[in-house]
Scaffold this active site. Structure first.
Site, mmCIF file in Angstrom:
data_model
loop_
_atom_site.group_PDB
_atom_site.id
_atom_site.type_symbol
_atom_site.label_atom_id
_atom_site.label_comp_id
_atom_site.label_asym_id
_atom_site.label_seq_id
_atom_site.Cartn_x
_atom_site.Cartn_y
_atom_site.Cartn_z
ATOM 1 N N ASP A 1 -9.601 -15.361 -14.200
ATOM 2 C CA ASP A 1 -8.086 -14.733 -14.545
ATOM 3 C C ASP A 1 -8.551 -13.951 -16.358
ATOM 4 O OD1 ASP A 1 -5.402 -15.577 -15.492
ATOM 5 O OD2 ASP A 1 -5.555 -17.096 -14.756
ATOM 6 N N ALA B 1 -12.749 -17.511 -18.439
ATOM 7 C CA ALA B 1 -11.256 -16.986 -18.842
ATOM 8 C C ALA B 1 -11.646 -15.741 -19.650
ATOM 9 C CB ALA B 1 -10.603 -17.556 -19.741
ATOM 10 N N THR B 2 -10.697 -14.659 -19.332
ATOM 11 C CA THR B 2 -11.063 -13.387 -20.359
ATOM 12 C C THR B 2 -10.282 -12.797 -21.299
ATOM 13 O OG1 THR B 2 -9.322 -12.413 -18.927
ATOM 14 C CG2 THR B 2 -11.341 -11.807 -18.217
ATOM 15 N N ARG C 1 -5.798 -26.195 -15.538
ATOM 16 C CA ARG C 1 -6.864 -26.665 -14.819
ATOM 17 C C ARG C 1 -7.496 -28.132 -15.164
ATOM 18 N NH1 ARG C 1 -8.144 -21.750 -18.185
ATOM 19 N NH2 ARG C 1 -9.536 -22.632 -19.829
ATOM 20 N N LYS D 1 1.236 -16.595 -10.089
ATOM 21 C CA LYS D 1 -0.729 -16.029 -10.261
ATOM 22 C C LYS D 1 -0.794 -16.839 -9.996
ATOM 23 C CE LYS D 1 0.005 -12.266 -12.690
ATOM 24 N NZ LYS D 1 0.960 -12.876 -12.951
ATOM 25 N N SER E 1 5.076 -14.582 -12.446
ATOM 26 C CA SER E 1 5.185 -14.670 -10.929
ATOM 27 C C SER E 1 4.926 -16.052 -10.134
ATOM 28 C CB SER E 1 4.955 -13.432 -10.273
ATOM 29 O OG SER E 1 4.111 -12.813 -10.209
ATOM 30 N N ALA F 1 -4.901 -27.103 -20.056
ATOM 31 C CA ALA F 1 -3.954 -28.340 -18.999
ATOM 32 C C ALA F 1 -3.712 -28.227 -17.968
ATOM 33 C CB ALA F 1 -3.145 -28.411 -19.323
ATOM 34 N N HIS G 1 -2.215 -23.118 -19.990
ATOM 35 C CA HIS G 1 -3.467 -22.543 -18.798
ATOM 36 C C HIS G 1 -4.810 -23.709 -18.737
ATOM 37 C CE1 HIS G 1 -2.199 -18.842 -17.063
ATOM 38 N NE2 HIS G 1 -1.969 -18.247 -18.191
#
Length: 167
Positions: free
Chosen positions: A76, A32-33, A52, A13, A11, A50, A48
């Site tokens: 995140d 990161a989790t 950031r 986020k 969506s 790439a 993700h």
């Protein structure tokens, strides 16, 4: 300010969270989790990373999110974190979440998926996951200064101050 960003899968986020972090903080870190359990997750993690960029310090911590947190940390996401807690048999997730808030010192961004907007799953393990994630989301929302719900890429502030106009 602690901001919780929730919403459905894909969506927007994480994109909003990155934009908020860049607008609010000169220096910050990414917590990161997710763990790469399969090829699809490896690809999602690569996308993700790439997005950031390499200039953002990243801590990978699948369980003890308090250990990796500091002021100006983008976490995140709670969704994968609760998955990891269940997978590794950790039922004391409340302590881990409290550790994140303690270390964040009132300055952080948390991403999570909203759960419970659909049908009740038939599978007992999935229902258990929904209960844990729902409880973690509620606990985070109570502690957060701002809660934003993403709906089809559009942010909807449901608690706290409006978003910065440039977002």
């Amino acid at each position: 300010m602690i901001t919780l960003i929730t919403g459905g899968v894909k969506s927007g986020k994480s994109t909003l969270a990155l934009n908020l972090a860049r607008a609010r903080w000169k220096e910050w870190q990414f917590l990161a989790t997710a763990e790469a359990f399969d090829e699809e997750m490896r690809e999602r993690i690569a996308v993700h990373k790439a997005e950031r960029g390499s200039e953002i310090p990243t801590i990978e911590e699948p369980l003890e999110i308090g250990r990796g947190a500091a002021p100006r940390t983008l976490l995140d996401c709670l969704t994968m974190w609760i998955n990891n807690c269940i997978y590794y048999g950790k039922t004391d997730w409340e302590e881990y979440l409290k550790g994140y808030f303690d270390k964040a010192g009132g300055e952080g961004i948390i991403v999570t998926n909203e759960t419970g907007l659909g049908t009740i799953p038939a599978d007992p393990e999935v229902r258990r996951y929904h209960r844990f994630l729902g409880a973690a989301n509620m606990a985070a929302a109570l502690r957060a200064d701002q809660v934003v719900m993403m709906v089809s890429g559009i942010p909807w502030v449901i608690k706290g101050p409006e978003l910065e106009p440039s977002l």
